[in-house]
Design an enzyme around this catalytic site. Structure first.
Site, PDB file in Angstrom:
ATOM      1  N   TRP A   1       0.824  -1.217   0.000  1.00  0.00           N
ATOM      2  CA  TRP A   1       0.000   0.000   0.000  1.00  0.00           C
ATOM      3  C   TRP A   1       0.850   1.255   0.000  1.00  0.00           C
ATOM      4  CZ3 TRP A   1      -4.433  -0.928  -1.879  1.00  0.00           C
ATOM      5  CH2 TRP A   1      -5.108  -2.113  -1.591  1.00  0.00           C
TER       6      TRP A   1
ATOM      7  N   LYS B   1     -11.946  -1.987   7.220  1.00  0.00           N
ATOM      8  CA  LYS B   1     -11.142  -2.963   7.956  1.00  0.00           C
ATOM      9  C   LYS B   1     -11.456  -2.971   9.444  1.00  0.00           C
ATOM     10  CE  LYS B   1      -8.174  -3.278   4.204  1.00  0.00           C
ATOM     11  NZ  LYS B   1      -7.533  -2.393   3.239  1.00  0.00           N
TER      12      LYS B   1
ATOM     13  N   ASP C   1      -1.235   6.399   6.724  1.00  0.00           N
ATOM     14  CA  ASP C   1      -2.324   5.535   6.282  1.00  0.00           C
ATOM     15  C   ASP C   1      -2.535   4.510   7.394  1.00  0.00           C
ATOM     16  OD1 ASP C   1      -3.955   3.608   5.182  1.00  0.00           O
ATOM     17  OD2 ASP C   1      -2.699   3.216   3.418  1.00  0.00           O
TER      18      ASP C   1
HETATM   19  C1  LIG Z   1      -6.985  -1.827   2.188  1.00  0.00           C
HETATM   20  C2  LIG Z   1      -5.954  -0.798   2.300  1.00  0.00           C
HETATM   21  C3  LIG Z   1      -5.906   0.294   1.409  1.00  0.00           C
HETATM   22  C4  LIG Z   1      -6.840   0.441   0.250  1.00  0.00           C
HETATM   23  O1  LIG Z   1      -8.091   0.792   0.690  1.00  0.00           O
HETATM   24  P1  LIG Z   1      -9.287   1.106  -0.335  1.00  0.00           P
HETATM   25  O2  LIG Z   1     -10.338   1.617   0.587  1.00  0.00           O
HETATM   26  O3  LIG Z   1      -9.626  -0.179  -0.990  1.00  0.00           O
HETATM   27  O4  LIG Z   1      -8.815   2.112  -1.308  1.00  0.00           O
HETATM   28  C5  LIG Z   1      -4.931   1.245   1.620  1.00  0.00           C
HETATM   29  N1  LIG Z   1      -4.050   1.137   2.627  1.00  0.00           N
HETATM   30  C6  LIG Z   1      -4.067   0.108   3.493  1.00  0.00           C
HETATM   31  C7  LIG Z   1      -3.057   0.042   4.595  1.00  0.00           C
HETATM   32  C8  LIG Z   1      -5.017  -0.892   3.353  1.00  0.00           C
HETATM   33  O5  LIG Z   1      -5.034  -1.926   4.210  1.00  0.00           O
END
Ligand SMILES: *Cc1c(COP(=O)(O)O)cnc(C)c1O
Length: 355
Positions: A100, A191, A167
């Site tokens: 990511w 998540k 993030d």
């Molecule tokens: C799942 C994830 C993403 C992507 O998320 P989306 O909502 O599908 O764009 C980005 N960063 C991390 C750390 C993730 O686990």
């Protein structure tokens, strides 16, 4: 009995599913479905207000931080962040420690210069780089707190005096941290916070409005702040599910209470992995994620057998990400300890039979 180890969208509390399903038929005894009320009604405003207030309380945010509920997932933040914060001739610093983060770097390069301060790509992102320097003249420093795919996590906040951006999609609200240290935090909700379709952005107002490029209104954080996350139609149902999940977390005793349970869950699974030679955890011990536990069985046939055995015993989504292989068990806040116990019992049983 189903044990849901999905990495995202993932397990949410049973109480949330129950209440959300009732709200689809009759929201708060209004005779209306949550799916058919206008977003500019007092009904929905109350939902949004509670979501923001609860998140603010759970994160113990100070008044300098704004909370936004936006569309486009965390992936939109990969470019919205540099678009709002980085001029073309300026440099942003990034830590490259997983799939990511790599994507975030690629998008940032569209808007300015990127200095990758360290990378763990040399070992397939199985560790977190240490002892790197964050340049003090960079515009901001960006990193991923938890690498969902590879299974590493950074619990300590890096020391720097430049704006800090993270993030936190896959470990937000899973353990106590000083969220006020960050200038911008983003997380896809699917998540650990709610349903897919919305992401949370926490931003310090005073870092905005400093780039020279023209920003489309929908991409400018300031317009979302001014309009209280209702610049256009928000994802009403997804926000509602977030509100319910945040309310649930508060009822559990908040982040510090869930952290204790998360520690017990992760310890149980890693201790079991370490005690059974047939299984092998893939990442550096000190960098192990408490949210996404990645492991393998070196014998391919046994790996298939264990996967089949998981399936037979109601273990859902235990197969690792296609880029890593093996297994991944995601232990988000809503996953009960009993599910980890069921998995570790199955692992011990399997090791006894095959070992
Ligand atoms: C799942 C994830 C993403 C992507 O998320 P989306 O909502 O599908 O764009 C980005 N960063 C991390 C750390 C993730 O686990």
């Amino acid at each position: 009995m189903i044990h849901n180890f999905n990495s995202g969208p993932s397990i949410l509390p049973k109480e949330v599913f129950k209440e959300a399903s009732e709200a689809i038929i009759n929201f708060n005894n209004t005779g209306l479905s949550i799916l058919e009320i206008g977003h500019r009604t007092s009904l929905f405003q109350a939902v949004l207000d509670e979501a923001i207030a609860t998140l603010k309380e759970l994160m113990q945010l100070d008044d300098g931080h704004e909370i936004l509920f936006l569309h486009g997932g965390a992936s939109t933040q990969f470019f919205q962040v540099p678009m709002n914060l980085l001029n073309e001739n300026e440099t942003a610093a990034y830590l490259d420690c997983g799939t990511w983060g790599t994507k975030a770097i690629k998008e940032a390069k569209l808007y300015g210069n990127v200095e990758v301060v360290a990378s763990s790509k040399d070992k397939n992102y199985t560790y977190i780089p240490k002892n790197y320097t964050i340049p003090s003249n960079a515009k901001y420093f960006h990193y991923t707190t938890n690498n969902t795919i590879e299974g590493t996590e950074m619990l300590d906040i890096p020391q720097t005096n430049i704006p800090l951006i993270a993030d936190m999609s896959s470990d937000i609200l899973s353990h106590v941290m000083d969220f006020n240290r960050f200038d911008l935090i983003y997380a896809g909700a699917q998540k650990n916070i709610g349903a897919a379709g919305v992401n949370i952005v926490v931003v310090k107002k005073d870092i905005l409005g400093k780039v020279s490029r023209k920003l489309p209104t929908m991409m400018d954080y300031r317009s979302h702040i001014e309009n209280g996350s209702m610049l256009n139609t928000p994802p009403v149902f997804a926000v509602y599910v977030c509100m319910l999940t945040l309310r649930w977390l508060k009822q559990q005793g908040g982040v510090s209470a869930i952290e204790k349970i998360n520690n017990i869950k992760a310890k149980l699974l890693y201790d079991t992995l370490d005690s059974l030679p047939i299984f092998r955890a893939t990442v550096a011990k000190e960098d192990r994620s408490k949210m996404n536990v990645v492991f393998v069985i070196d014998d391919e046939n046994l790996e298939k057998e264990f996967l089949a055995s998981c399936k037979e015993n109601g273990m859902v989504a235990i197969k690792g990400h296609r880029s890593v292989g093996g297994f991944r068990a995601s232990l988000y806040n809503a996953l009960p300890l009993s599910s980890v116990q069921a998995l570790t019992d199955l692992m011990k049983d399997f090791a006894n039979k095959k070992g």
